[in-house]
Structure formats: C-alpha cells, structure tokens
Design an enzyme around this catalytic site. Sequence first.
Site, short mmCIF file in Angstrom:
data_model
loop_
_atom_site.label_atom_id
_atom_site.label_comp_id
_atom_site.label_asym_id
_atom_site.label_seq_id
_atom_site.Cartn_x
_atom_site.Cartn_y
_atom_site.Cartn_z
CB THR A 1 -2.04 -37.91 -14.33
OG1 THR A 1 -2.23 -36.51 -14.07
CG2 THR A 1 -3.11 -38.40 -15.30
CB CYS B 1 6.71 -33.07 -2.65
SG CYS B 1 5.67 -34.11 -1.60
CG ASP C 1 -3.62 -27.87 -14.40
OD1 ASP C 1 -4.04 -28.77 -13.64
OD2 ASP C 1 -3.00 -28.12 -15.46
CG HIS D 1 -4.07 -32.85 -7.61
ND1 HIS D 1 -3.41 -34.06 -7.54
CD2 HIS D 1 -4.72 -32.85 -8.80
CE1 HIS D 1 -3.65 -34.76 -8.64
NE2 HIS D 1 -4.46 -34.06 -9.41
CG HIS E 1 1.17 -34.14 -3.55
ND1 HIS E 1 2.36 -33.95 -2.86
CD2 HIS E 1 0.29 -33.26 -3.00
CE1 HIS E 1 2.20 -33.01 -1.93
NE2 HIS E 1 0.95 -32.57 -2.01
CB CYS F 1 6.20 -36.15 -4.95
SG CYS F 1 4.54 -35.44 -5.07
P1 5GP Z 1 -4.85 -35.24 -12.24
O1 5GP Z 1 -4.95 -35.76 -13.64
O2 5GP Z 1 -3.84 -36.03 -11.44
O3 5GP Z 1 -6.14 -35.06 -11.54
O4 5GP Z 1 -4.30 -33.75 -12.40
C1 5GP Z 1 -2.96 -33.43 -12.49
C2 5GP Z 1 -2.91 -32.00 -13.01
O5 5GP Z 1 -1.62 -31.48 -12.74
C3 5GP Z 1 -3.15 -31.86 -14.50
O6 5GP Z 1 -4.25 -31.00 -14.74
C4 5GP Z 1 -1.83 -31.28 -15.02
O7 5GP Z 1 -2.03 -30.34 -16.05
C5 5GP Z 1 -1.23 -30.65 -13.78
N1 5GP Z 1 0.21 -30.64 -13.74
C6 5GP Z 1 1.04 -31.70 -13.95
N2 5GP Z 1 2.32 -31.34 -13.79
C7 5GP Z 1 2.30 -30.01 -13.47
C8 5GP Z 1 3.34 -29.07 -13.18
O8 5GP Z 1 4.53 -29.36 -13.18
N3 5GP Z 1 2.95 -27.79 -12.90
C9 5GP Z 1 1.63 -27.42 -12.88
N4 5GP Z 1 1.37 -26.15 -12.59
N5 5GP Z 1 0.63 -28.29 -13.14
C10 5GP Z 1 0.97 -29.57 -13.43
ZN ZN Z 2 4.05 -35.15 -2.88
#
Ligand code: 5GP
Ligand code: ZN
Length: 113
Positions: A94, A6, A29, A99, A97, A3
């Site tokens: 996406t 994580c 982000d 957030h 975990h 993850c």
């Molecule tokens: P979701 O689409 O799940 O609500 O948001 C996931 C967010 O995580 C996205 O805005 C994406 O840019 C961010 N994200 C994905 N992978 C990483 C990473 O490895 N590092 C950071 N800092 N943000 C990430």
């Molecule tokens: Zn996790």
Amino acid sequence: MDCIFCSIADGSIPADKIYEDDNMVVFKDLNPQAPIHLLAIPKAHISSNNEVNSENSFVIGKIFEVIAKIAKEQGFYEDGYRIVNNCGVHGGQTVGHLHYHVLAGRNLQWPPG
Ligand code: 5GP
Ligand code: ZN
C-alpha cells in the site's frame, strides 16, 4: 516527490524511530499487527522489490543485519519473528517505498491470507 516514507526518512513527517543511519531507518508501524511491528526502510526511494538492482541492493543486506541486531536488543531474537515485504497489488503493498515489516511478540500464523 510525494512519498510518505521519504518524508519519514528525512524527518519532515514524524515517526517513532528506533534506529537510523545514513542509509536506512527503522520505525514503529502506525497500525501494528503484532505486539511488536516495525518497518525497516532504505532512505533512498526504491518503490518496491521490483526496483532492487546491483546499484542499490547493498542496503537490503544492511537492513537485515540491523533487524537481527534489534531483535537481540529488544529480546525477541530467541522466540522468533517474521520479516515481510509486500510487493505490488497481489502482494498487498500500500506504500510505494520499499519496506520490510518486522512482526514479533506473538505466535504468527502461516499461510498468510
Ligand atoms: P504495506 O501494506 O505497503 O506492506 O505496508 C504499509 C505499512 O505502513 C502499513 O502497515 C501501515 O500501517 C504503515 N504506515 C502507513 N502510513 C504510515 C505512517 O505515516 N507512519 C507509520 N509509522 N506507518 C505507516
Ligand atoms: Zn519514498
């Protein structure tokens, strides 16, 4: 478990962390959608809002408390900001975990797409 959040929480993957304590982390982000775009996560692996329960929900209150503190410290408290949780496929989640996105620094539109 594999993850990415994580791994950010335990430090094995780097992130631009702006707050950390025993229970949670806040970091920038990677793909910001506003001048300020932070992610606030519990350190414990909770896969989505669907997995929040009476055992783990204390961390949610803590996350919102810390976001209010960061908003004051970073100066976007008065202009306002948005806290977003995407849950599941229709929610646009996406990363599996839990957030909370914290978006600030511009006039955000409503409704979301
Ligand atoms: P979701 O689409 O799940 O609500 O948001 C996931 C967010 O995580 C996205 O805005 C994406 O840019 C961010 N994200 C994905 N992978 C990483 C990473 O490895 N590092 C950071 N800092 N943000 C990430
Ligand atoms: Zn996790």
